[in-house]
Design an enzyme around this catalytic site. Structure first.
Site, mmCIF file in Angstrom:
data_model
loop_
_atom_site.group_PDB
_atom_site.id
_atom_site.type_symbol
_atom_site.label_atom_id
_atom_site.label_comp_id
_atom_site.label_asym_id
_atom_site.label_seq_id
_atom_site.Cartn_x
_atom_site.Cartn_y
_atom_site.Cartn_z
ATOM 1 C CB CYS A 136 -2.002 67.432 16.968
ATOM 2 S SG CYS A 136 -0.509 66.508 16.583
ATOM 3 C CB CYS A 139 -1.278 64.060 18.495
ATOM 4 S SG CYS A 139 -0.155 65.417 18.224
ATOM 5 C CG ASP A 140 -5.331 63.703 19.023
ATOM 6 O OD1 ASP A 140 -4.678 63.012 19.827
ATOM 7 O OD2 ASP A 140 -5.597 64.897 19.211
#
Ligand code: NAP
Length: 313
Positions: A136, A139-140
């Site tokens: 992701c 997300c990261d």
């Protein structure tokens, strides 16, 4: 204590397909619930932006899913998030679904549980999840400011997420097993123009290496069989998706990859059970096709409920 609940239609999965089905089923006067193992919103909640959902030339995935949810709320669709299915009987009448908190009964079930990222299946992948391996970028990505990352794959997800990662990373490699991308042409052109992106063609990842975190990957050129090492701080595999159908236990027909087989009304091999969106065998997996599937599946689920009434008159 487990609560007993009864619905006309239960939709498994609260993504675009599920919300669309909810809207159509509830407007068809079916008492409808959506159950999800996670929070509602589905995969698009993690997409930074969508540019191909009609009416919204540019909208965040999370924002679009919020609109879908509000729309389904308006018609009284009941929602149950964080519900792991412990037991499901799709072939009985009514169909039953058991979670820790509830025993659900339903005349029809619409499966919209979507799909999850596929794993590379190489040494080091599982070991370094959260320590350099991520599925992701949204997300990261911010963890990779001024670092080097490698995205694996050549589809829309890989190329779009690689472009997104250039906001943070100093350099982004796209490692693809062929010398031609699968992604849409417009997305390809953006990647080719991006000075931070470098392509590694005809190559596959053989191993992910590091100490406490990832520091390099081993690549194989599939044409020359040459092995090389690439220095990188992160690996983002985007090599496709696999359907979320573990809980089904062979109760309905699936294809060789596990995607659920439906007819054009979204009906599965079991009466009263429909499958919509990414979880089914379909030539295109987009928010709009998921929403379209949801409309079709819900309309035919409501028709099926009408036939049950006729049988019982
Ligand atoms: P995808 O389109 O199936 O692409 C997967 C890519 O990974 C392909 O390039 C494939 O190579 C490569 N690959 C597969 N297995 C591999 C392996 N074991 N090792 C190395 N490479 C491997 O998957 P996706 O990009 O996740 O997209 C899934 C669906 O969602 C697609 O229908 C896509 O169009 C859609 N999507 C749409 C959008 C959008 O419209 N904004 C965004 C994201 C995703 P080959 O090309 O050689 O097969």
């Amino acid at each position: 204590m487990t609560e007993e609940l009864e619905f006309d239609t239960i939709i498994l999965g609260g993504g675009p397909a599920g919300f669309s089905a909810g809207i159509y089923a509830a407007r068809g006067a079916a008492k409808t619930a959506i159950i999800d193992i996670n929070m509602l919103g589905g995969q698009p909640s993690n997409y930074l932006e969508l540019e191909n959902y009609p009416g919204y030339p540019q909208i965040g995935g999370f924002d679009l899913m919020e609109k879908f949810e509000e729309h389904s709320d308006k018609f009284g669709v009941q929602k149950f998030s964080m519900q792991e299915i412990e037991e499901i009987n799709l072939t009985t009448n009514p169909k039953t679904i058991k979670t820790k908190e509830y025993n659900f009964r339903a005349k029809t079930v619409i499966i919209a549980t979507g799909a999850s990222p596929m794993k590379l299946g190489v040494k080091g992948e599982s070991e370094f999840i959260g320590r350099g391996v991520s599925y992701c970028a949204i997300c990261d990505g911010a963890f990779y400011k001024d670092k080097i990352v490698a995205v694996v794959g050549g589809g829309n997800s890989a190329v779009e997420e690689a472009i997104y990662l250039t906001k943070f990373a100093e350099k982004v490699y796209i490692i693809h097993r062929r010398n031609e991308l699968r992604a849409d042409k417009i997305v390809q052109e953006r990647a080719f123009k991006n000075p931070k992106i470098e392509f590694v063609w005809d190559s596959v990842v053989k191993e992910i290496n590091g100490k406490s975190t990832v520091n390099r990957i081993t690549l194989e050129n599939v044409k020359t069989k040459e092995i090389s090492e690439l220095i990188t701080d992160g690996v983002f595999p985007y090599i496709g998706i696999t359907p979320n159908t573990n809980y089904i236990n062979g109760q309905i027909a699936q294809d060789s990859k596990g995607f659920i087989i439906t007819d054009e009304t979204m009906k599965t091999s079991v009466d009263g059970v429909y499958a919509i969106g990414d979880v089914r065998t379909t030539p295109l997996r987009q928010v709009i096709t998921a929403a379209s599937d949801g409309a079709i599946g819900a309309v035919y689920a409501v028709k099926y409920i009408e036939t049950l009434k006729e049988i019982h008159v």
